[in-house]
Scaffold this active site. Structure first.
Site, mmCIF file in Angstrom:
data_model
loop_
_atom_site.group_PDB
_atom_site.id
_atom_site.type_symbol
_atom_site.label_atom_id
_atom_site.label_comp_id
_atom_site.label_asym_id
_atom_site.label_seq_id
_atom_site.Cartn_x
_atom_site.Cartn_y
_atom_site.Cartn_z
ATOM 1 N N GLU A 59 0.818 -1.212 0.000
ATOM 2 C CA GLU A 59 0.000 0.000 0.000
ATOM 3 C C GLU A 59 0.848 1.257 0.000
ATOM 4 O OE1 GLU A 59 -2.947 0.122 -0.734
ATOM 5 O OE2 GLU A 59 -3.524 -1.970 -0.476
ATOM 6 N N TYR A 142 -6.409 6.503 3.882
ATOM 7 C CA TYR A 142 -6.565 5.445 2.889
ATOM 8 C C TYR A 142 -5.808 4.182 3.299
ATOM 9 C CZ TYR A 142 -5.557 2.282 -0.735
ATOM 10 O OH TYR A 142 -5.402 1.111 -1.394
ATOM 11 N N ASP A 160 -9.904 5.365 -2.250
ATOM 12 C CA ASP A 160 -8.777 5.809 -3.059
ATOM 13 C C ASP A 160 -9.296 6.443 -4.346
ATOM 14 O OD1 ASP A 160 -9.658 3.602 -4.473
ATOM 15 O OD2 ASP A 160 -7.674 3.286 -5.316
ATOM 16 N N CYS A 222 -16.524 0.588 -20.733
ATOM 17 C CA CYS A 222 -17.908 0.398 -20.275
ATOM 18 C C CYS A 222 -18.518 -0.897 -20.822
ATOM 19 C CB CYS A 222 -18.757 1.603 -20.661
ATOM 20 S SG CYS A 222 -18.167 3.155 -19.924
ATOM 21 N N CYS A 225 -18.125 -3.533 -18.328
ATOM 22 C CA CYS A 225 -18.480 -3.172 -16.946
ATOM 23 C C CYS A 225 -19.746 -3.886 -16.479
ATOM 24 C CB CYS A 225 -18.688 -1.662 -16.845
ATOM 25 S SG CYS A 225 -19.109 -1.139 -15.171
ATOM 26 N N CYS A 231 -25.455 2.627 -14.422
ATOM 27 C CA CYS A 231 -24.494 3.702 -14.142
ATOM 28 C C CYS A 231 -25.119 5.058 -14.448
ATOM 29 C CB CYS A 231 -23.231 3.503 -14.983
ATOM 30 S SG CYS A 231 -22.017 4.835 -14.811
#
Length: 312
Positions: A59, A142, A160, A222, A225, A231
């Site tokens: 991280e 985060y 994030d 997309c 997705c 969306c």
DNA sequence: AAGACGGGGTT
DNA sequence: AACCCAGTCTT
């Protein structure tokens, strides 16, 4: 209250009602959770033998540095310093050389300081709460949430850049999130996040991966997705972002000068003299001096004899 | 709230 | 040449 605020409040109330009705879970969370297993990248810090320390190292390295560049450095780092106690003993020069060209080398310094704090205050084992993690050097909101979710499998709202973008698009109908994290984004995320630890942790991983692989900043995929059909951004015709992010200058900045000096010191066997620093940044003596002073103040460079080197 | 802080791959 | 990246810390 102005019209914009009124609209924002109305939108959040509408979202809260959707969350209450379980619609966000059905339309967003469940499809993304179902999508994840077949799409997830096989990253070493996600392996079944992962440790909280390995997760934390990943991280910190991933703060502003892409996955592809982190992976080889992470492997070498964990081989060399598999525990906080191991890193706590390492000379700073070794730490900075192992960090290599990941960028923002103050992160490496903070990671080493974090390891020492874990040894001193937590018996060498990473703490497990966000508040305790947050108190360690280099761990912000985060990263603390990420360790709780990814290493300990508990609920933590991981916000994030990827998650902010996914939520801004799917729920907010915006092309990109605001420049800085807002309270509105936080409350929206908290409303969306599953209550159950295991489901919340799985969602954290899955929604970040969706943002990294599909709902990308520049050219979202997309067609691939799992939530394209619900969306809000798509429904609005995918309007382009209203606020263009201000791009950071690089060439000729103090940051580039610092980087050049650090590169020389990482590659040097022993201390280097003024001449090597002049060669590293030849055209602006004032800027060179300012960069060196900053590096000394940050603890990234130390005086060594008549010259300079990485700190012991 | 704004600015500092690396470096390299992608478009 | 711009843009982007699993942010944090200081002022």
């Amino acid at each position: 209250m102005v019209a914009g605020e009124r609209a924002g409040v109305d939108a959040r109330l509408a979202e809260a009602r959707l969350a209450e009705a379980g619609l966000v879970d059905a339309r967003l969370v469940a499809p993304v959770l179902a999508w994840y297993p077949g799409a997830a990248r096989d990253l070493p810090w996600r392996a079944s033998d992962r440790t909280p320390w390995g997760v934390l190292v990943s991280e910190v390295m991933l703060q502003q540095t892409p996955v592809a560049r982190v992976e080889p450095v992470w492997r070498a780092w964990l081989d060399r310093w598999p525990t906080p106690a191991a890193l706590a003993e390492a000379p700073t020069a070794d730490v900075l050389r192992a960090w290599g060209t990941l960028g923002y080398p103050r992160r490496a310094l903070r990671l080493a300081a974090c390891a020492r704090a874990v040894v001193e205050h937590h018996g060498g084992a990473l703490p497990t709460t966000e508040a305790e993690l947050r108190a360690l050097p280099g761990i912000g909101a985060y990263t603390a949430a990420a360790v709780v979710a990814f290493a300990h499998g508990r609920r933590a709202v991981v916000l994030d850049t990827n998650v902010r973008r996914v939520l801004a698009r799917t729920l907010g109908g915006q092309g990109l999130p605001p420049a800085h994290l807002t309270r509105g984004e936080q409350s929206r995320a908290d409303a969306v996040w599953p209550a159950d630890d295991a489901r919340a942790a799985a969602w954290s991983q899955a929604v970040m991966e969706l943002g990294a692989l599909v709902c990308t900043a520049r050219a979202p995929r997309c067609a691939a997705c799992p939530v394209a059909s619900s969306c809000a951004w798509r429904a609005a015709g995918s309007p382009p972002p209203t606020t263009a992010p201000r791009t950071q200058a690089w060439t000729g900045t103090d940051r580039q000068a610092r980087g050049r000096i650090m590169a020389v010191l990482r590659d040097a066997v022993g201390p280097v003299g003024e001449g090597a620093l002049t060669a590293a940044w030849p055209h602006d003596a004032e800027q060179r001096a300012r960069a060196l002073a900053g590096l000394l103040a940050d603890g990234l460079v130390a005086r060594a004899g008549d010259g300079y080197g990485l700190p012991e």
